[in-house]
Structure formats: C-alpha cells, structure tokens
Design a protein around this motif. Structure first.
Motif, mmCIF file in Angstrom:
data_model
loop_
_atom_site.group_PDB
_atom_site.id
_atom_site.type_symbol
_atom_site.label_atom_id
_atom_site.label_comp_id
_atom_site.label_asym_id
_atom_site.label_seq_id
_atom_site.Cartn_x
_atom_site.Cartn_y
_atom_site.Cartn_z
ATOM 1 N N UNK A 120 43.883 47.667 38.145
ATOM 2 C CA UNK A 120 42.700 46.898 38.663
ATOM 3 C C UNK A 120 42.818 45.504 38.724
ATOM 4 N N UNK A 121 42.120 44.478 39.536
ATOM 5 C CA UNK A 121 42.309 43.164 39.529
ATOM 6 C C UNK A 121 41.196 42.621 39.323
ATOM 7 N N UNK A 122 40.651 40.823 40.096
ATOM 8 C CA UNK A 122 39.786 40.949 39.486
ATOM 9 C C UNK A 122 39.977 39.148 40.341
ATOM 10 N N UNK A 123 38.310 38.877 40.732
ATOM 11 C CA UNK A 123 38.379 37.376 41.790
ATOM 12 C C UNK A 123 37.042 37.051 41.375
ATOM 13 N N UNK A 124 36.181 36.061 41.678
ATOM 14 C CA UNK A 124 34.816 35.045 41.731
ATOM 15 C C UNK A 124 34.641 35.770 43.269
#
Length: 854
Positions: free
Chosen positions: A622-626
């Motif tokens: 899993x990755x995240x970004x704004x």
C-alpha cells in the motif's frame, strides 16, 4: 523586354521609394494604387505614413485594420482616437456618397413608434455591452515586447524553429493567464541567419526601435559576440540559449547564458576522458568559428590537468574547402591520436562527416562531442547515414556527447512540458527548445518581481531592473526555479548547471551510466577527504563529483483498493535497476509507502556482466499520496510510487528512465506486466487514463547538521524516481446513482410553483423539506471524502439548488401576500416569471458545470 504593368503593388513600391524626396508624389502614387485595388492593405498603411493630418491618418488606419487586424495598426489607431477620421483627397472617390434624405409621407403609427422604441432600446443595450467590453479591454495594459534572435534560416534552422516554438508556447500560456501584471507579452522574431553582418544589423535595429525589454538570442557564438557590444552600449539585457563561447558573457555585464558555457563543458568532458574513459591523451577536431575555437581552447586548458592533447585540427567554415578539411582532419587524427578519445567541437553537418570519416578510416576510439552534437536530430542523422551505407551501429557506437538536456532524465515538470510540446508540434523538443524556454522565463520572472513601469518612459530603468534581477541569481539558494532545475549564474553571467553525458542505445541518446555533477564543498577538510577517496575531481577552479546513473524501469501489474478518505491505495509492480559500480544504487526506499520500512527484498533476477548490473524486483504493498477534491466528482487523481536511495544524495546517484520504457508505446503502460491481456486498473468507478515515469530531486536547502554530506554547502538533495498513474473518476454512473434523488427533489419543488396562491402552506412545506433533504443527500455524498476545508464542485451544485428551493419558498409567501392584498395582476406576473426562471436557472447552472468540468 515587355514593360512591367502597373499594379497596386508596383505603385506602392514606387511611393515608398519617393516618400522622403517627394511626399506629394508618394501620396498620388498610393492613391493610384488604391484606385486599382482598394483591398491592398499595405497601400492604406503607407498612405497613413505620408499624410500629415491626424484625421486622414486615422481614416487610412481604419481601412487598413478592417482588411488586416494587425496589432501594430490597432495601437496606432488607439493613439489617434481623439481625431475624427477624414478621407484624404487622393482616395475621396473610394468613399461612398451620402444617401438621399428620406421624405416623411405620413404620421408614424403607434406600432411603428413602438418598433422604433424597441430598436432603440436594443441598440442601447448593445452599445452598453460594447462599451463595457471595450472598457474592460482598455484596462489591459500595453503589450511588453521580447525579442528572439536566431538563425531561422541556414544550417541551424531546425534548432532555431524549436526555440521559437518553445518561446511562443510559453508566452501563449502566460498571456492566457493575463500576461505580466496585466500586460500581454508579444514576441518579436528576428532572423540573423547565423551571419555576423545580419546579427549586427538586427541588434542595431532592436536598439533603434526601442521596443523590447530584453533579447533572447543570438543562437551562435559568432553572432552573439558581434551583437554583445551593441546591447551593452544600449543597456539592453540579452540572454543566449545556445551560444557557448565564454567571451560573450565575459566581455559584457548585460549578456547572460541560460545554459553552461564552453569552460564548464570542457571541464566535464576533460574529467570524463580522464576518469571514465581512462585516457591521458586526447585529440580535438573543431570548427573554425567562435564556438569551435573557444571549445578547443577551453578543452586544451581543462585537459592539461589530466594529460595532453596530441592532435588539434580545425575544419574550415568555408563550403568550398569543407570536404578537404574533413578528409585532412580524419587523416591527422588517425596518424597522431594513437587510439585516444577524439573530442569534436563541431556543428552538426561537419560532425556527421567527421564521425563517418573516422569510422570509415578504422578509428574505433571513443568520440566525444559538445552540446551542438547532442540533439536527437543529430542522432537521427547518424542513423540515416548508417542506413544509407548499410552499416547499422557503425556511427552511433562508442559516442559520448555533452548536453544540457538528457531526454531520459527529465523531471516531472519538464516531462509534462515535453509531452505538451510533442502534442502541440508532433515531435519531441530539442534541447535548444528547453534552453530558450528557460531564457524567456527567467526574463518573465524578472518582470514579475522587479517593480517595472512597463511604459516607454520607464524602459531604460525596466531593462536595468531585469539585468539586476538576473545578476542576483548567484547561487542555489538565490536561484530561479526553472524548467530543468534551479537556474543561477556565475560571476560572468553563464548558467551554473551540470553537463549530462549521453550515449547512443542505437535509437536515441540516453544518459551514460557514469556522470559528473558540480560539487560545493562545505569545508577544506571535506574537500581533502573526498579528493583522497576519489569521489571528487578538481578541474581548474571547479570541483566535480562522480554520480552513478541508474536506468530504472517500473512495470505496473495492478492498482486497487483506493481509499479516498485517507489517500491510500494498493499497487503491485515490477521494478528493475541497471547500473555500473557498487550495489549501493539498489539500496532504495519507497518514500510514500504506508509501511515506512518497505524494502525491495530479494531480487527475482540479479545479473552482472561487463561491469553492468541488472536487478529485477517485484513489490506489492500500500502507498499513499495527497489527493485533491476541488473538482469532486469530476476529479482526476495522480497516484504515485516514489523510489529514493536510502543513503546517497542526488550528487552521488541519479535515477533515470530505462530505454526499455522509452521504447514502449505509452498506451502499453496501462497493460499489466504480469498479464498483458489485463488492465492495470482494478479500482471500481475509476478509469486509468495514463502512466508517466520521471525523475525528480527533493531535499532541503540546509545541510541538516551533516557537514560531511556531498554538496552540503547548498543543502542535501536526493534523486527520486516516480511512477505516476492518472485516474479519472467514472463520473456518469456516479452522477446517476447520487443525483437521481436530487433530480426528483428538483421536479417536486418545481411543482410547488403551480399551486394556487391561497394554498401557501404546502409550497412552503415542500420547499423547506427539499432544503433539508438536500442537506442530508449532500452529507451522504461527501461522506467518502476526507476532512477538507474547501468547497468541492458538487457542493456548489447542491448549494445552487438549496438557493433555488429557498427562493421558491419566498415566492410562495409573496404570491399569497399579493393575493391577500388584491394585487392579482402582480401575482400572475410573478407566477409566470418564476415558472420560466426556474428551468432557465437550472440550465445556467448545468451549462456552467459542463463548461468548467465537461
């Protein structure tokens, strides 16, 4: 020989020739020209020049502008707007006579009178609207002019055309956003054909016209060097995108360069010959012009730190002796170089012939070239020559070219710009386009920040402010965020930027596996330690650090489980790294992974051959970004995977796009790497529109306490490699599912307008109920969004309906009030107006959403 017939064109030319000696004859000739063809716009323009009365001049300019809406004509008309247009005697016969007076034969009927009143009212509305439009147009400031001077014709016409396209493309964007402080920026293009005499004439013309705020150009060192004293005397700032001779900027504090000069280029190439290619000798073949001679001189000076130049041969610039010069140069290099690397400071035409001649003569030594030989256009010419001679790979092998722009190492903004350029002009931009774009943009930066007056009275001071703004960009902390990174100048006005070395992969130039970058030491002790360990090389008054270039590829298998409330998503992908040197290049982290300690793990493949390492990994996490929701539910999201080295800075390692990715059709990026028949997108209600790969540099302008870090004097920066997946929300199903209840409320609320005015209670209740129901619906629709402080697009639509429902409540109350007070006619008028305005309001709202988000 038959006599040339007199036409409007020939008569106008005769008038131009005699306008100074016999003004009356010039007017008569122009009148005769217009009698033959009153649609010939230049004749009207020249007649406006020779007449002396302002009214006559305005009449001629009006006729010229009606035929061709030239901006210069428009400005001249504006300056004479106080005058009353009067036709000159020479063209009085071309003016229609006045119509006869109309006889009044009877009394105008009431209906006709009403028609006249209605027409008058319509005319007033039209004139008022036109007045408002004109006034708003007048509020736009006068245009600001920038000059582009390049060899639009001649041997470098292709590169010059790329420069002009890049500048126009950027100015179109700037002007569409309102220009600079309300002033549109107009480009004036001059063609000096890369000839010194034309360059001098154009520079003098620019000074004489006194229009431009600064000059972008000239494109060759000979022409720039000839024009420099003229701009210096007139105090007009100039910035060249491609002329590399140091004498241009050394001799003028009003001339700058948006790329590196020959001193910097020679330092990098000398270090490359010595430390990467391992040679203590080199040969130089150079063009017998300012670019070539300064390239030769600076290379000999730089390379003296490492070894010696055993052969230096000039190629004649004269066309009649060029072929003999090429043959003689090839023979001398073969005889004296002894297999040493050959450095070419040549233009493309001679560079192509010399490389062909060397390879045909059996010289297999590495060939290095200056930036003039580093464009993709030159590589394409090499490939065409190979095909013509049926010798594939014979000319593109063992080449190393210095360049300001490696296409495989573009940053995110530069990649977007290059894609936009290719979409607009149907070819990839050459490096000259990027340098011209940087040159014009740093000038716009000075215009925006310098408190300029933008008029003729302040022009000299405005130019000085532009020049001073450029001079203030003196180091990385005081730099301009340009297309290719921080732009700043050394003491002599040349841009401080590294020289990338590119080599051929057979189809294009790609970054060589070992590079150098500019090293800014924090202390003498740090310099001594890095020099002793071989991480840093001293060249004259410059320090260069070795940089490992890692060809990086990412092939996405699947993206799913997008959670818009916390901005996380699951990505499964292959990633591979190709590099020369130690394995620290593979010690990477994923800076936007949900797990902060996410590692590559064990490679699926690990191969090292001839000093080149290839490692393949598979990552699934899993990755995240704004995420941004201003346009919700018409939003487009960019989901990224960011790879960065754990310990090495951008001065030590750089991640660039692998040629395997460059060779793919961008549409193939949307196909799964694990299953070519599958799409990467497994996110419901979203559509994957594109995938982009690019490098970027991030970090801090402060050393963060680490005084021993490379480049710590200007902060610590890291090279990142990004895969960016563009997702577009599947809007239609979303709207059908979530807006259908709102549509029903719209219909019910509209029905409230058809109740009898005496039944005031039900319409009011229906309106209030619609408002409360809309608030509940809006809360349910936006519940999937994170906590944000701004209003999203869909909320504006709901608020528009709440306003409409509240208005319906107010109308129901007013109708009842009007009936109660026996004002039935007013109530009927209000009811009719409301029933018409309701759907009109809805159409306006829907149209606005379609126009903005459609």
């Amino acid at each position: 020989m038959p006599e040339t017939p007199e036409t409007a064109v020939t008569l106008t030319r005769q008038a131009i020739e005699s306008r100074h000696s016999d003004r009356g004859r010039a007017r008569a000739l122009l009148g005769a020209a217009l009698a033959k063809n009153d649609q010939y716009e230049p004749a009207w323009r020249w007649l406006a020049e020779v007449v002396e009365d302002d009214g006559e001049r305005l009449f001629c300019l009006n006729r010229a502008y009606a035929l061709k809406a030239d901006p210069a004509t428009g400005r001249a008309r504006k300056a004479l707007r106080a005058a009353s247009p009067t036709p000159p005697a020479e063209v009085s016969d071309l003016v229609d006579p006045p119509p006869p007076a109309a006889e009044v034969t009877g009394r105008t009927t009431g209906r006709h009178r009403l028609s006249w009143i209605a027409a008058g009212a319509a005319a007033m509305v039209l004139l008022s609207s036109l007045g408002v439009w004109t006034a708003s147009g007048d509020r736009q400031g006068d245009p600001v002019h920038v000059a582009l001077v390049a060899g639009m014709t001649g041997d470098n016409a292709v590169a010059s055309a790329h420069m002009e396209r890049a500048v126009r493309m950027h100015l179109d964007t700037v002007n569409a956003a309102g220009g600079v402080h309300g002033h549109p920026v107009e480009l004036l293009v001059y063609d000096d054909a890369d000839r010194v005499d034309k360059a001098v004439a154009i520079a003098e013309q620019i000074v004489r016209e006194n229009q431009v705020l600064y000059v972008v150009g000239h494109s060759s060192s000979d022409t720039a060097l000839a024009a420099a004293p003229i701009y210096q005397r007139a105090k007009i700032p100039a910035i060249t995108p491609s002329a590399s001779s140091p004498r241009i900027t050394d001799g003028s504090d009003w001339y700058f360069r948006s790329m590196f000069g020959n001193r910097t280029q020679s330092d990098f190439l000398s270090a490359y010959v010595s430390r990467v290619l391992g040679s203590k000798t080199a040969a130089v073949v150079y063009e017998d012009d300012e670019d070539g001679r300064s390239g030769h001189e600076t290379f000999v000076e730089s390379f003296s730190e490492f070894g010696r130049v055993t052969a230096a041969v000039a190629i004649s610039a004269a066309a009649e002796s060029r072929e003999e010069s090429v043959e003689a140069a090839v023979a001398e290099v073969k005889a004296r170089a002894g297999g040493a690397p050959v450095v070419l400071a040549l233009k493309e035409k001679n560079g192509l012939d010399v490389i062909d001649g060397l390879r045909s003569a059996g010289v297999t030594a590495p060939v290095l070239g200056t930036s003039a030989l580093s464009s993709q256009a030159f590589h394409a010419a090499l490939v065409e020559r190979e095909k013509a001679k049926a010798r594939p790979g014979s000319l593109t092998g063992n080449l190393f070219m210095g360049t300001p722009l490696a296409q495989d190492s573009l940053s995110g903004p530069a990649q977007v710009w290059a894609d936009d350029y290719a979409q607009r002009y149907h070819e990839r931009p050459l490096w000259q386009a990027a340098m011209a774009r940087q040159a014009v943009n740093v000038g716009l930066h000075a215009m925006k920040a310098g408190g300029l007056g933008f008029d003729e009275a302040n022009r000299a001071e405005d130019r000085r402010r532009v020049r001073d703004s450029w001079a203030s960009l003196k180091d990385r902390k005081n730099s301009f965020a340009a297309l290719l990174g921080p732009l700043y100048f050394n003491a002599s006005g040349s841009a401080q930027m590294p020289v990338s070395v590119v080599t051929s992969d057979g189809s294009r130039f790609v970054s060589a596996p070992t590079q150098f970058t500019i090293y800014d030491p924090l202390s003498d002790d740090a310099v001594k330690a890095d020099l002793a360990q071989g991480r840093v090389i001293a060249v004259k008054n410059r320090y260069l650090s070795l940089r490992q270039v890692v060809a990086t590829g990412i092939n996405i298998n699947e993206i799913r489980d997008l959670d818009t409330t916390d901005g996380t998503y699951f990505v499964d992908f292959f990633v591979w790294l190709k590099y020369a040197g130690d394995n620290a290049a593979a010690d990477v982290q994923f800076v936007n992974a949900v797990k902060p300690d996410l590692k590559l793990g064990e490679p699926l493949r690990n191969v090292t051959e001839n000093g080149q390492t290839y490692r393949l990994y598979r990552v699934a996490d899993r990755f995240k970004t704004g995420l941004q929701f201003h346009d919700f539910p018409f939003d487009h999201q960019q989901l990224t995977v960011l790879l960065q080295n754990r310990t090495r800075t951008a001065d030590q390692v750089s991640y660039v796009t692998d040629k395997e990715i460059l060779d793919q059709d961008p549409r193939d990026y949307l196909r799964s790497g694990a299953d070519a028949d599958a799409d990467i997108n497994q996110v419901p209600n979203w559509l994957a529109s594109s995938v982009r790969f690019f490098r970027q540099t991030v970090g801090s302008s402060d050393a963060l306490g680490d005084g021993q870090a490379a480049g710590a004097a200007n902060g610590i920066y890291y090279s990142q490699y990004a895969a960016e997946i563009a997702l577009d929300r599947d809007t239609l199903p979303f709207l059908v599912k979530n807006l259908l209840p709102l549509v029903l409320l719209i219909c019910v609320t509209y029905l409230s307008l058809f109740f009898k005015p005496s039944d005031g209670g039900p319409p009011v209740s229906m309106g209030v109920t619609a408002i409360l129901s809309t608030a509940v619906l809006l809360n349910n629709v936006t519940a999937q969004l994170p906590k944000i402080s701004y209003i999203v697009a869909l909320e504006w639509g709901y608020y528009a309906f709440i306003l409409l429902a509240a208005t319906c409540v107010l109308i129901a109350m007013l109708r009842k009030r009007l009936v109660t007070t026996n004002r039935d006619s007013a109530e009927h008028t209000l009811a009719r107006a409301a029933r018409i305005a309701y759907p009109v309001y809805l159409v306006v709202v829907v149209t606005a959403f379609v126009a903005i988000f459609g």
